[in-house]
Design a protein around this motif. Structure first.
Motif, short mmCIF file in Angstrom:
data_model
loop_
_atom_site.label_atom_id
_atom_site.label_comp_id
_atom_site.label_asym_id
_atom_site.label_seq_id
_atom_site.Cartn_x
_atom_site.Cartn_y
_atom_site.Cartn_z
N ALA A 15 0.74 -1.31 -0.17
CA ALA A 15 -0.10 0.24 0.02
C ALA A 15 0.72 1.17 0.03
O ALA A 15 2.06 1.21 0.32
N SER A 16 0.19 2.38 -0.53
CA SER A 16 0.87 3.60 -0.29
C SER A 16 -0.13 4.59 -0.03
O SER A 16 -1.41 4.52 -0.27
N LEU A 17 0.30 5.53 0.82
CA LEU A 17 -0.88 6.62 1.49
C LEU A 17 -0.04 8.06 1.76
O LEU A 17 0.89 7.93 1.92
N GLU A 18 -1.02 8.91 1.78
CA GLU A 18 -0.19 10.27 2.09
C GLU A 18 -0.69 10.68 3.50
O GLU A 18 -1.62 10.08 4.06
N HIS A 19 0.00 11.35 4.13
CA HIS A 19 -0.27 11.84 5.58
C HIS A 19 0.37 12.83 5.74
O HIS A 19 1.62 13.21 5.34
N ALA A 20 -0.14 13.84 6.45
CA ALA A 20 0.07 15.27 6.85
C ALA A 20 0.46 15.42 8.31
O ALA A 20 -0.37 14.99 9.04
N TYR A 21 1.56 15.96 8.61
CA TYR A 21 2.00 16.40 10.23
C TYR A 21 1.83 17.84 10.13
O TYR A 21 1.74 18.53 9.00
N SER A 22 2.12 18.24 11.24
CA SER A 22 2.08 19.89 11.30
C SER A 22 2.92 20.42 10.59
O SER A 22 2.94 21.68 10.01
N HIS A 23 4.27 19.89 10.50
CA HIS A 23 5.39 20.80 9.84
C HIS A 23 6.13 20.04 8.91
O HIS A 23 7.08 20.46 8.37
N PHE A 24 5.50 18.89 8.35
CA PHE A 24 5.97 18.20 6.90
C PHE A 24 4.83 17.19 6.61
O PHE A 24 3.82 16.97 7.19
N ARG A 25 4.90 16.75 5.20
CA ARG A 25 4.04 15.87 4.86
C ARG A 25 4.90 14.55 4.23
O ARG A 25 6.20 14.65 3.80
N ILE A 26 4.41 13.50 4.46
CA ILE A 26 4.87 12.26 3.86
C ILE A 26 4.04 11.39 2.65
O ILE A 26 2.82 11.55 2.86
N THR A 27 4.73 10.86 2.01
CA THR A 27 4.04 9.68 1.29
C THR A 27 4.67 8.25 1.86
O THR A 27 5.91 8.03 1.94
N LEU A 28 3.70 7.31 2.20
CA LEU A 28 4.31 6.39 2.96
C LEU A 28 4.17 4.83 2.23
O LEU A 28 3.04 4.55 1.62
N HIS A 29 5.07 4.13 1.94
CA HIS A 29 4.92 2.99 0.92
C HIS A 29 5.22 1.79 2.05
O HIS A 29 6.50 1.70 2.57
N LEU A 30 4.24 0.72 1.95
CA LEU A 30 4.41 -0.34 2.82
C LEU A 30 4.91 -1.60 1.74
O LEU A 30 4.12 -1.90 0.80
N HIS A 31 6.06 -2.28 2.07
CA HIS A 31 6.49 -3.39 1.09
C HIS A 31 6.58 -4.50 2.11
O HIS A 31 6.85 -4.49 3.40
N ARG A 32 6.26 -5.57 1.42
CA ARG A 32 6.66 -6.92 2.11
C ARG A 32 8.20 -7.03 2.11
O ARG A 32 8.80 -6.64 1.16
N ALA A 33 8.91 -7.79 3.04
CA ALA A 33 10.15 -7.87 3.27
C ALA A 33 10.48 -9.30 4.10
O ALA A 33 9.76 -9.54 4.75
#
Length: 373
Positions: free
Chosen positions: A307-325
């Motif tokens: 999965a991949s998702l966007e998330h915003a914190y108060s002072h930066f934002r991220i795109t988070l990618h979850l991989h199997r490993a």
DNA sequence: AAATCGGGGCG
DNA sequence: CGCCCAGATTT
């Protein structure tokens, strides 16, 4: 001074009129909130900590769960950090949960379960600054202590036409003086809550509803046609930085590997998938292998993206990618996290995760059941 | 004085 | 999409 009062202070008669009208309005219009139905200092304190930078609507369910789980300060003081953090999950500013427990234990140990009763003493508690001390002292103990939060700053900047940026030290000092002048001697708690209630429901940041305002006739910003333009702020904030984050779902016998983030920092004490930031020019799989080597001391093979998702914190934002490993060499040891655990999905409800990780856990659950069909 | 610290709701 | 929220703590 041009404030209309001899000596330069706030006009006494004007402040008296403001106090009367605000208090009358509050007593006729106050919302029925759970923490307004008690004078228990413990519950007032708990609500004030939760309400720091957090809206009333968000706090309500958390307050209800906390008071049910910990009816008295002694119950909270006896709780474990993980238990408290779990109840705090999703509320944000997680250092508040840590300070909450520290303060509860101090009150039980040093005060025999009784809170300090003055603002000056309350300021010493972990997580209690000038605002929160004033709120507890005035609401729970009737002390004539002022409060100055975001709502009150806005209301005062408008009532007194304060055009200077409200986030500057000198302006804040003046606003504290004005706030103190508006504390009603007979009902400090209601008086302070009146200012905040007015800011939250009438004197809103945008589109203030001046037509129903009990003090519109005394508002200098309204007279000047500047109500909506105030309060002024100093900084034009730059655009939020953006980071690509890769994280690993490392499975073993139906369990997944999680690490607990160090206390004190971002998301301190919460559990997360191992991983980290993608450096410039780095492929996602390459970054994940490097992060897992650094954080866990293992070599890994990265598999499919879940999965991949966007998330915003108060002072930066991220795109988070979850991989199997999969771990190809070594045994994980915590080099960044305070602790590592292999958790069954059935255990997820007992641990506190960041909001973004919560969303990943939901996707992981669906991916698994989907694969079985 | 400035930076850090979450998450959600709203226009 | 930016702004704001019953701010405190650290640097």
């Amino acid at each position: 001074m041009a404030r209309g009062a001899p000596g330069g202070g706030p006009d006494r008669a004007r402040c008296a009129a403001l106090r009367r009208r605000l208090l009358a309005w509050y007593r006729a219009n106050a919302r029925d909130l759970p923490w307004r139905r008690t004078r228990d200092p413990y519950r007032i304190w708990l609500s004030e900590i939760m309400l720091q930078q957090t809206r009333v609507k968000t706090v309500r369910p958390y307050y209800d769960r906390f008071t049910r789980a910990f009816p008295r300060v002694e119950d909270l003081a006896a709780a474990g950090a993980g238990e408290v953090l779990k109840l705090w999950e999703g509320l944000g500013y997680y250092s508040r949960a840590r300070h909450l427990l520290e303060a509860a234990r101090w009150v039980v140990r040093e005060g025999g379960g009784r809170f300090p009763e003055t603002a000056a003493e309350l300021v010493g508690l972990p997580g209690v600054g000038r605002y929160t001390a004033g709120a507890i002292a005035s609401i729970a103990f009737g002390e004539r202590a002022p409060v100055l939060d975001g709502n009150v700053k806005r209301v005062l900047a408008r009532l007194f036409l304060v055009r200077e940026p409200v986030d500057e030290g000198a302006t804040e000092a003046r606003l504290w003086t004005l706030a103190a002048a508006l504390v009603s001697p007979r009902a400090p708690g209601d008086s302070n809550q009146a200012l905040m209630e007015l800011g939250a429901r009438v004197c809103r940041p945008r589109r203030p509803d001046c037509t129903v305002c009990p003090v519109r006739a005394l508002c200098r910003a309204r007279a000047a046609g500047e109500a909506e333009a105030l309060p002024a702020r100093r900084a034009a904030r730059r655009a939020l930085p953006h980071h690509e984050i890769v994280a690993a779902a490392i499975g073993r016998n139906g369990r997944y590997l999680f690490g607990q983030r160090p206390l004190g920092g971002l998301l301190g004490g919460l559990w997360e998938f191992p991983g980290g930031k993608v450096e410039r020019g780095e492929a996602h799989a390459e970054a994940l292998v490097r992060e897992l080597r650094e954080e866990l001391g293992v070599e890994t093979a990265v598999g499919a993206r879940i999965a991949s998702l966007e998330h915003a914190y108060s002072h930066f934002r991220i795109t988070l990618h979850l991989h199997r490993a999969r771990i190809s060499r070594g045994r994980p040891v915590p080099r960044f996290h305070t602790e590592l655990k292999w958790l069954l999905p059935a255990q997820f409800d007992r641990y506190a995760f960041p909001a973004a990780t919560r969303r990943l856990l939901a996707v992981l659950g669906r991916a698994k059941t989907g694969a079985k069909r």
